[in-house]
Enzyme design. Structure first.
Site, PDB file in Angstrom:
ATOM      1  N   ASP A 144       0.826  -1.212   0.000  1.00  0.00           N
ATOM      2  CA  ASP A 144       0.000   0.000   0.000  1.00  0.00           C
ATOM      3  C   ASP A 144       0.858   1.260   0.000  1.00  0.00           C
ATOM      4  O   ASP A 144       2.059   1.224   0.323  1.00  0.00           O
ATOM      5  CB  ASP A 144      -0.976   0.008   1.188  1.00  0.00           C
ATOM      6  N   GLU A 209       0.336  -1.259   5.682  1.00  0.00           N
ATOM      7  CA  GLU A 209       1.414  -0.716   6.519  1.00  0.00           C
ATOM      8  C   GLU A 209       1.212   0.762   6.800  1.00  0.00           C
ATOM      9  O   GLU A 209       1.465   1.246   7.897  1.00  0.00           O
ATOM     10  CB  GLU A 209       2.774  -0.921   5.816  1.00  0.00           C
TER      11      GLU A 209
HETATM   12  C1  LIG Z   1      21.730  11.521  10.191  1.00  0.00           C
HETATM   13  C2  LIG Z   1      20.889  12.569   9.596  1.00  0.00           C
HETATM   14  C3  LIG Z   1      20.326  12.180   8.284  1.00  0.00           C
HETATM   15  C4  LIG Z   1      18.970  12.735   8.027  1.00  0.00           C
HETATM   16  C5  LIG Z   1      18.347  12.080   6.864  1.00  0.00           C
HETATM   17  C6  LIG Z   1      17.010  11.543   7.121  1.00  0.00           C
HETATM   18  C7  LIG Z   1      16.642  10.546   6.075  1.00  0.00           C
HETATM   19  C8  LIG Z   1      15.326   9.984   6.367  1.00  0.00           C
HETATM   20  C9  LIG Z   1      14.826   9.226   5.238  1.00  0.00           C
HETATM   21  C10 LIG Z   1      13.627   8.694   5.185  1.00  0.00           C
HETATM   22  C11 LIG Z   1      12.589   8.800   6.213  1.00  0.00           C
HETATM   23  C12 LIG Z   1      12.479   7.527   6.994  1.00  0.00           C
HETATM   24  C13 LIG Z   1      11.147   6.945   6.902  1.00  0.00           C
HETATM   25  C14 LIG Z   1      11.160   5.557   7.442  1.00  0.00           C
HETATM   26  C15 LIG Z   1      10.028   4.693   7.022  1.00  0.00           C
HETATM   27  C16 LIG Z   1       8.743   5.103   7.645  1.00  0.00           C
HETATM   28  C17 LIG Z   1       7.578   4.303   7.153  1.00  0.00           C
HETATM   29  C18 LIG Z   1       6.303   5.060   7.453  1.00  0.00           C
HETATM   30  O1  LIG Z   1       6.058   6.103   6.899  1.00  0.00           O
HETATM   31  N1  LIG Z   1       5.468   4.540   8.343  1.00  0.00           N
HETATM   32  C19 LIG Z   1       4.268   5.193   8.759  1.00  0.00           C
HETATM   33  C20 LIG Z   1       3.163   4.219   9.049  1.00  0.00           C
HETATM   34  C21 LIG Z   1       3.404   3.259  10.159  1.00  0.00           C
HETATM   35  N2  LIG Z   1       3.758   2.029   9.843  1.00  0.00           N
HETATM   36  O2  LIG Z   1       3.229   3.576  11.307  1.00  0.00           O
HETATM   37  C22 LIG Z   1       4.553   6.112   9.938  1.00  0.00           C
HETATM   38  O3  LIG Z   1       3.665   6.915  10.251  1.00  0.00           O
HETATM   39  O4  LIG Z   1       5.625   6.073  10.540  1.00  0.00           O
HETATM   40 ZN   LIG Z   2       6.758   2.509   3.815  1.00  0.00          ZN
HETATM   41 ZN   LIG Z   3       5.145   5.322   4.048  1.00  0.00          ZN
END
Ligand SMILES: CCCCCCCC/C=C\CCCCCCCC(=O)N[C@@H](CC(N)=O)C(=O)O
Ligand SMILES: [Zn+2]
Ligand SMILES: [Zn+2]
Length: 522
Positions: A144, A209
């Site tokens: 999703d 997810e």
């Molecule tokens: C050391 C400093 C570097 C800074 C760079 C940051 C790079 C970050 C890159 C990506 C963001 C990370 C996202 C991780 C995956 C999250 C998956 C997500 O969106 N999940 C949702 C839904 C859930 N499963 O709860 C959420 O709300 O977290």
């Molecule tokens: Zn994701």
């Molecule tokens: Zn996501």
């Protein structure tokens, strides 16, 4: 004692104290300097010591190059959007099931692969290994995606998979259809080339997810628990290869998520008697709630930089910074409070410094001349590893400091346990080796995933959970995540297929390389 000798004694005492203080300061400085010169936590495993395996080469010919890209673009074109737990695009999810079967005929027909649909739209694959003594592992990804609207400023329609300058644009290109399709495409090519694994593995593809995985991931876990499965490690989405994203770092860094932040979603509400807007009270429900929300924004959670596993990230990367940053990163014990103050200035780096507070919803009022009876706001906090859900709730309560504001915990959990990442850590070292073989220019380091993933539901099945895919993020790319113009380069998608192709084969190793293998057979 005469007055003169007393004075002399005091002088002597002051001299001794000053001298000791000088020695302590000097000692700290020497210790810090020595650490700067010697501290390279990456100087551990020698790749040459790895057990020789006859891996099938991951060459991709022109026909396959076109085929894998066509499959990926088809996947992006299906709008498998999750909006809330009860608002999933089930038509798209069914269509996606059809696409998987069409794109990966060998996976779905091989006698080596067992497949079942879980909770109507999620998929669980089991590929048994020939050596039953080896504990299986599991690869996760999700089908999703979050909603996307072209009018928000997309350069191409978000479900078009349009190619612009070598990039495929579309919702899901980096979150997370690149892994869904990459894993199955790799398995398809491995099976076609006659591969059969020594170590068994599972593949879990969740369908919800983005709305917490309560149906998909949680039911896959239930199925596995019934079978009595235990996993050597789990690899899910999360962190990436950061190229030019960390200021001052020489070369790209592959950050492998060894934990993820906790969560608190809190509903704040204020109730007041409704009435005619011509006779307003001194404070409205909206005004009281706005004050509470403002106090939360103005009083961020405490700086905790360096008190969680993010410290390990910078210690692993330290040798790739130039002086004076190399000195700072090598001595986090001394400089983390200072570094935290610098990192909190940018939202993406502030996420590593503290529990973040985001006001995400604010609702009130029904008509311009009615005093609203109810005002409510949702606060979404991502909890730093050094804090607990309970501590965060207490801090919110004291910051709001107003009994008229009701507080309700909608969803929440503590930060996830920290997975192993030392030289004896099977999953971490296999992922690291696979990354380094393919991208020798990167530095691999443990990281903290600032969002949540389906893998959080797997803690009873595996002690070690990693969050990573070799998706390359350059400056500005992190904002494409759940944002506009989400995209991946064609080259990078191909690299993902190759990564999973090699990773699956690398897991067939029985032991980690000596001298660290003794006692760590999995
Ligand atoms: C050391 C400093 C570097 C800074 C760079 C940051 C790079 C970050 C890159 C990506 C963001 C990370 C996202 C991780 C995956 C999250 C998956 C997500 O969106 N999940 C949702 C839904 C859930 N499963 O709860 C959420 O709300 O977290
Ligand atoms: Zn994701
Ligand atoms: Zn996501």
């Amino acid at each position: 004692m005469t007055e003169r000798s007393a004075k002399l004694n005091i002088l002597k005492f002051v001299k001794i104290v000053s001298f000791s203080l000088l020695l302590v300061i000097l000692g700290f400085f020497v210790a810090a300097t020595v650490r700067t010169l010697t501290f390279d936590v990456n100087a551990g495993l020698q790749l040459a010591h790895w057990e020789k395996t006859n891996n099938i080469a991951s060459d991709i010919n022109q026909h396959q190059r076109e085929e894998l890209l066509a499959n990926f673009r088809d996947a992006i074109r299906i709008p498998t959007v999750s909006t809330t737990e009860t608002q999933l695009n089930t038509t798209a999810l069914r269509e996606f099931d059809g696409l998987l079967r069409k794109a990966f005929p060998t996976v779905f027909s091989s006698h080596l692969v067992q497949h079942e649909v879980v909770a109507n739209y999620s998929h669980l694959f089991w590929v048994p290994g020939s050596d039953l003594a080896l504990v299986p592992y599991m690869l996760l990804a999700h089908i999703d995606v979050v909603p996307a609207e072209e009018r928000d400023g997309w350069e191409a329609p978000p479900f078009s998979a349009k190619e612009i300058n070598g990039f495929i644009y579309g919702r899901g290109t980096i979150d997370n259809k690149q892994s869904v399709m990459g894993i199955l495409q790799a398995l398809e090519y491995l099976l076609i080339r006659g591969y059969s694994p020594r170590r068994g593995f599972f593949i879990g593809l969740g369908h919800d997810e983005e709305v917490s995985g309560f149906q998909g991931a949680m039911n896959i876990v239930r199925v596995l628990k019934k079978k009595g499965v235990q996993l050597a490690f789990v690899l899910d989405e999360g962190l990436a290869v950061l190229d030019g994203v960390i200021s001052g770092l020489e070369g790209p860094a592959a950050l492998i998520g060894i934990s993820e932040k906790g969560l608190a979603t809190v509903k704040l509400s204020v109730s007041k008697a409704p009435g005619h807007s011509s006779m307003p009270p001194r404070e409205s429900s909206i005004g009281i709630l706005a004050g509470a929300v403002k106090r939360l924004e103005e009083n961020p959670m405490p700086r905790l930089f360096g008190e969680g596993p993010e410290r390990g990230t910078f210690e692993h990367l330290a040798h790739k910074f130039r002086l004076p940053l190399k000195f700072v990163m090598s001595n986090m014990w001394l400089f983390s409070p200072l570094l935290g103050r610098v990192m909190e200035r940018r939202p993406d780096t502030n996420a590593f410094v503290r529990t973040t507070t985001a006001i995400t919803m604010f609702n009130s009022g029904v008509k311009v001349n009615i005093l609203p009876s109810q005002a409510e706001a949702y606060v979404n906090l991502r909890i730093h590893s050094a804090q607990s859900l309970q501590e965060v709730l207490e801090l919110i309560q004291s910051t709001v400091g107003d009994e008229r504001v009701k507080m309700e915990l909608v969803d929440g959990f503590d930060p996830l346990p920290v997975s192993s990442y030392d030289e004896t850590s099977f999953g971490f070292q296999i992922i690291k080796k696979t990354v380094l073989d393919q991208f020798p220019q990167v530095t691999v380091a443990p990281g903290i995933c600032i969002g949540n993933t389906d893998s959080r539901h797997y803690t009873d099945l595996a002690k070690d959970i990693y969050r990573f895919a070799p998706t390359w993020f350059r400056p500005g790319d992190a904002q494409r995540f759940h944002g506009i113009n989400e995209r991946i380069s064609k080259k990078n998608y191909e690299e993902l297929v190759v990564f999973y192709f090699n990773l699956i084969q690398n897991c067939d190793i029985k032991d980690l390389p000596s001298p660290h293998s003794a006692g760590h057979e999995l």
